[in-house]
Design a protein around this motif. Structure first.
Motif, PDB file in Angstrom:
ATOM      1  N   UNK A 126     -87.513 -16.325 -23.690  1.00 28.41           N
ATOM      2  CA  UNK A 126     -86.892 -16.386 -22.355  1.00 28.41           C
ATOM      3  C   UNK A 126     -87.612 -17.590 -21.398  1.00 28.41           C
ATOM      4  N   UNK A 127     -88.850 -16.871 -21.459  1.00 27.72           N
ATOM      5  CA  UNK A 127     -89.942 -17.995 -19.752  1.00 27.72           C
ATOM      6  C   UNK A 127     -89.971 -19.422 -20.529  1.00 27.72           C
ATOM      7  N   UNK A 128     -89.521 -19.416 -21.664  1.00 27.67           N
ATOM      8  CA  UNK A 128     -89.021 -21.230 -21.482  1.00 27.67           C
ATOM      9  C   UNK A 128     -87.997 -22.262 -21.684  1.00 27.67           C
ATOM     10  N   UNK A 129     -86.923 -20.902 -21.805  1.00 28.51           N
ATOM     11  CA  UNK A 129     -85.559 -21.079 -21.636  1.00 28.51           C
ATOM     12  C   UNK A 129     -84.462 -21.530 -20.268  1.00 28.51           C
ATOM     13  N   UNK A 130     -85.297 -19.960 -19.817  1.00 30.95           N
ATOM     14  CA  UNK A 130     -84.481 -19.631 -18.865  1.00 30.95           C
ATOM     15  C   UNK A 130     -85.667 -19.390 -17.736  1.00 30.95           C
ATOM     16  N   UNK A 131     -84.447 -20.105 -16.363  1.00 27.89           N
ATOM     17  CA  UNK A 131     -85.112 -18.987 -14.995  1.00 27.89           C
ATOM     18  C   UNK A 131     -84.191 -17.376 -14.758  1.00 27.89           C
ATOM     19  N   UNK A 132     -85.070 -16.339 -14.522  1.00 29.62           N
ATOM     20  CA  UNK A 132     -83.923 -15.470 -14.113  1.00 29.62           C
ATOM     21  C   UNK A 132     -83.766 -14.848 -13.010  1.00 29.62           C
ATOM     22  N   UNK A 133     -83.567 -14.575 -12.081  1.00 31.03           N
ATOM     23  CA  UNK A 133     -83.295 -14.124 -10.994  1.00 31.03           C
ATOM     24  C   UNK A 133     -82.498 -12.299 -10.339  1.00 31.03           C
ATOM     25  N   UNK A 134     -82.627 -11.916  -9.589  1.00 37.55           N
ATOM     26  CA  UNK A 134     -81.691 -10.544  -9.700  1.00 37.55           C
ATOM     27  C   UNK A 134     -80.088 -11.166  -8.846  1.00 37.55           C
ATOM     28  N   UNK A 135     -78.841 -10.650  -9.458  1.00 39.56           N
ATOM     29  CA  UNK A 135     -77.752 -10.897  -8.675  1.00 39.56           C
ATOM     30  C   UNK A 135     -77.895 -10.948  -6.981  1.00 39.56           C
ATOM     31  N   UNK A 136     -77.051 -11.311  -6.004  1.00 45.45           N
ATOM     32  CA  UNK A 136     -77.432 -11.666  -5.205  1.00 45.45           C
ATOM     33  C   UNK A 136     -76.985 -10.136  -4.444  1.00 45.45           C
ATOM     34  N   UNK A 137     -77.721  -9.712  -2.995  1.00 50.01           N
ATOM     35  CA  UNK A 137     -77.692  -7.990  -2.438  1.00 50.01           C
ATOM     36  C   UNK A 137     -79.230  -7.792  -3.032  1.00 50.01           C
ATOM     37  N   UNK A 138     -78.984  -7.831  -4.188  1.00 51.40           N
ATOM     38  CA  UNK A 138     -80.903  -7.119  -4.294  1.00 51.40           C
ATOM     39  C   UNK A 138     -82.419  -7.265  -3.766  1.00 51.40           C
ATOM     40  N   UNK A 139     -82.667  -6.623  -3.100  1.00 52.57           N
ATOM     41  CA  UNK A 139     -83.499  -6.577  -2.158  1.00 52.57           C
ATOM     42  C   UNK A 139     -85.642  -5.469  -3.382  1.00 52.57           C
ATOM     43  N   UNK A 140     -85.942  -6.300  -3.612  1.00 58.84           N
ATOM     44  CA  UNK A 140     -87.061  -5.972  -4.675  1.00 58.84           C
ATOM     45  C   UNK A 140     -86.511  -5.144  -5.967  1.00 58.84           C
ATOM     46  N   UNK A 141     -87.267  -4.458  -6.364  1.00 60.98           N
ATOM     47  CA  UNK A 141     -87.314  -3.899  -8.075  1.00 60.98           C
ATOM     48  C   UNK A 141     -86.443  -2.886  -8.380  1.00 60.98           C
ATOM     49  N   UNK A 142     -84.624  -3.046  -8.589  1.00 62.75           N
ATOM     50  CA  UNK A 142     -84.500  -1.381  -8.048  1.00 62.75           C
ATOM     51  C   UNK A 142     -85.086  -0.459  -9.097  1.00 62.75           C
ATOM     52  N   UNK A 143     -84.774   0.724  -8.388  1.00 70.01           N
ATOM     53  CA  UNK A 143     -85.367   2.075  -8.753  1.00 70.01           C
ATOM     54  C   UNK A 143     -84.750   2.507 -10.064  1.00 70.01           C
ATOM     55  N   UNK A 145     -79.095   0.606 -15.311  1.00 70.90           N
ATOM     56  CA  UNK A 145     -78.212  -0.542 -15.791  1.00 70.90           C
ATOM     57  C   UNK A 145     -76.694  -0.938 -14.834  1.00 70.90           C
ATOM     58  N   UNK A 146     -76.321  -0.728 -14.025  1.00 69.83           N
ATOM     59  CA  UNK A 146     -75.635  -1.077 -13.247  1.00 69.83           C
ATOM     60  C   UNK A 146     -76.346  -2.530 -12.297  1.00 69.83           C
ATOM     61  N   UNK A 147     -77.022  -3.156 -12.436  1.00 72.35           N
ATOM     62  CA  UNK A 147     -78.231  -3.844 -11.869  1.00 72.35           C
ATOM     63  C   UNK A 147     -77.709  -5.354 -12.947  1.00 72.35           C
ATOM     64  N   UNK A 148     -77.641  -6.131 -12.463  1.00 71.88           N
ATOM     65  CA  UNK A 148     -77.515  -7.560 -13.440  1.00 71.88           C
ATOM     66  C   UNK A 148     -78.482  -8.556 -12.856  1.00 71.88           C
ATOM     67  N   UNK A 149     -79.112  -9.147 -14.439  1.00 69.84           N
ATOM     68  CA  UNK A 149     -80.455 -10.408 -13.881  1.00 69.84           C
ATOM     69  C   UNK A 149     -79.290 -11.768 -14.142  1.00 69.84           C
ATOM     70  N   UNK A 150     -79.640 -12.674 -13.294  1.00 71.22           N
ATOM     71  CA  UNK A 150     -78.735 -13.431 -13.894  1.00 71.22           C
ATOM     72  C   UNK A 150     -79.847 -14.886 -14.415  1.00 71.22           C
ATOM     73  N   UNK A 151     -79.110 -15.401 -15.320  1.00 67.18           N
ATOM     74  CA  UNK A 151     -79.909 -16.451 -16.512  1.00 67.18           C
ATOM     75  C   UNK A 151     -79.215 -17.221 -15.817  1.00 67.18           C
ATOM     76  N   UNK A 152     -80.252 -19.081 -15.952  1.00 63.28           N
ATOM     77  CA  UNK A 152     -80.083 -19.827 -16.143  1.00 63.28           C
ATOM     78  C   UNK A 152     -80.649 -21.265 -17.066  1.00 63.28           C
ATOM     79  N   UNK A 153     -80.053 -21.971 -17.546  1.00 66.30           N
ATOM     80  CA  UNK A 153     -80.514 -22.155 -18.363  1.00 66.30           C
ATOM     81  C   UNK A 153     -81.628 -23.393 -17.902  1.00 66.30           C
TER      82      UNK A 153
END
Length: 504
Positions: A465-482, A494-502
């Motif tokens: 994943x580290x060598x093939x994608x950038x990742x971030x949380x979807x907009x509106x998520x601040x910090x690490x979800x509880x 499980x309701x929080x989505x992580x965004x991937x970009x090649x």
């Protein structure tokens, strides 16, 4: 002449009533043991509220027990009766007992109602295949596992040319299952869609079915199991696993008749070899299929969850992405990016990040657990009868050794720095190393035998994943979800989505 035959419906009713009565009496004679130690929250006087707290916020409940009783043993009221929790120090009393005397597997089976979910099935053949054969061959599988991981991302993930939301719980289930199957059942079986569905579905049925059955009173479970759909599916999963494995097993049997053929190198072969060497006549194709299901259950969900927790921590702390990515690229530069077994041990920063992620988000807040198979007396004189499940309150960050630094901060390179203090520390503080201060994989003789396998799988997938994608949380998520709690289990939201970009 009047028929003496009882109508079928009455015969069925009578049979069911008899089974229920026998089960009721049996369970009544095995009422939960009570212990002469304090109960957390006893002052409320509301047993149902305490049971609910255990299900929904066991972490807070155990923290409360720690703050009230410190170094004392206490008990917590759960839907299955009172459970004993020990301060960390008592793990030293238990660590030298064998699995036949104090069993981690039996404790897990107890927690997941193993008598019903079929996972209360310890096997010397399975344990030997994991503890000896698997660990001995892990280095040989690095390239194969990386190949399966790449294949999964190419075929199961969307293109991710732009930021794309990924349901990690669903997608990583497939990745971990297929990567594990490469070692468990070999190629090409590891890409068999029906096999992958069966092995992942069984694990899910065990988890969900066990928890659903827990909603029924213990006295009613012998009957209630037939009203829980997952429990019925578990029996079907075992049968389907056998049906799917038989063609592969027959093919291997035919190959073995060829003097020029070479034996396979996977879990199927190791188990068969061990059965032959030990003369275990009870080991047949059905038993092999059952053990494959149990091995998959042990491997898939905890590994997937550890990866999800690590990715949540990465997405919440993007400052770690570049150093970790650069480490992976640096150690693999001589092999043109292809992972080899020595590379995994060279990824010391990634190992540290994984360990810190697990320190904050362990699979359980009571990772050291044992079912006492013989009567045991602890060092303080506390007598533990056989059949008792003991758990250590292992997720109290305040107990972190002072030399580790701020116990409550997230320091992804905490253990990397500790390993580089002196030459004597270079092989300490590793992700897969169970110690008194790091019990995420247990402690002592019965520590998790699959921890090295899990460590390799997690590193290979995170490195990809580290060598093939950038990742971030979807907009509106601040910090690490509880995290969510389910009993002592620590679950990523499980309701929080992580965004991937090649990466291009």
């Amino acid at each position: 002449m009047t028929s003496l035959h009882i109508p079928t419906i009455w015969a069925s009713t009578l049979t069911a009533a008899t089974i229920f009565l026998v089960a009721f009496i049996s369970k009544w004679l095995q009422k939960p043991k009570s212990f002469n130690v304090p109960v957390v929250g006893a002052e409320t006087g509301d047993v149902n509220a305490l049971k609910s707290r255990y299900v929904q916020e066991a972490d807070a409940l155990l923290r409360e027990g720690y703050e009230k009783f410190k170094d004392a043993i206490f008990q917590v009221i759960t839907p299955d009766g009172p459970r004993i929790f020990l301060p960390r120090k008592y793990a030293k009393d238990l660590k030298d007992y064998s699995r036949h005397e104090a069993s981690g597997m039996k404790a897990l089976a107890d927690r997941l109602l193993g008598d019903y979910t079929t996972i209360d099935h310890e096997s010397d053949i399975m344990l030997g295949a994991v503890k000896i054969d698997l660990n001995r061959n892990l280095g040989n599988f690095v390239g194969d596992v990386e190949q399966e991981v790449a294949f999964c991302f190419e075929t199961q993930f969307p293109p991710c040319d732009d930021w794309t939301p990924i349901d990690l719980h669903e997608k990583l289930l497939r990745v971990v299952a297929q990567a594990s199957a490469r070692i468990f059942v070999g190629y090409p079986m590891c890409r068999n869609e029906e096999w992958l569905e069966c092995s992942t579905k069984f694990a899910t049925d065990v988890m969900i079915g066990g928890e659903k059955l827990k909603l029924w009173h213990p006295y009613l479970r012998p009957i209630a199991q037939y009203f829980v759909p997952e429990m019925t599916r578990i029996r079907g999963d075992h049968q389907r696993a056998l049906e799917l494995l038989l063609p592969e097993l027959n093919r291997r049997l035919a190959e073995s008749a060829d003097p020029d053929s070479s034996p396979r190198n996977d879990m199927i072969q190791w188990m068969q070899d061990r059965a032959r060497k030990t003369g275990d006549n009870s080991f047949d194709n059905k038993e092999l299929a059952n053990l494959q299901m149990l091995t998959a259950t042990a491997a898939i969900h905890t590994t997937r969850l550890a990866i999800i927790h690590a990715l949540y921590d990465l997405a919440a702390r993007p400052e770690y992405v570049d150093p970790l990515r650069n480490e992976v690229l640096e150690v693999t530069k001589d092999s043109k990016g292809v992972l080899q077994k020595q590379h995994l041990t060279q990824m010391k920063m990634l190992d540290s990040f994984m360990k810190e992620s697990q320190r904050h988000s362990p699979p359980s807040v009571a990772t050291y657990q044992r079912k006492v198979m013989i009567p045991i007396t602890l060092s303080n004189g506390f007598h533990v009868p056989a059949g008792t499940v003991l758990q250590c309150n292992t997720n109290i960050l305040d107990e972190t050794p002072p030399e580790w630094g701020d116990p409550h901060a997230f320091d992804g390179f905490r253990f990397y720095k500790l390993r580089n203090r002196t030459p004597d520390d270079i092989n300490k503080f590793q992700f897969a190393s169970p110690t008194y201060d790091s019990m995420q994989f247990g402690f002592g003789k019965d520590a998790c035998p699959g921890r090295f396998f899990a460590s390799n799988q997690i590193k290979i997938i995170l490195a990809y994943i580290l060598t093939h994608y950038d990742i971030k949380f979807e907009d509106g998520i601040v910090g690490r979800p509880k995290n969510f709690m389910f009993e002592v289990n620590v679950l990523a939201d499980p309701t929080k989505m992580v965004l991937f970009k090649k990466i291009r």
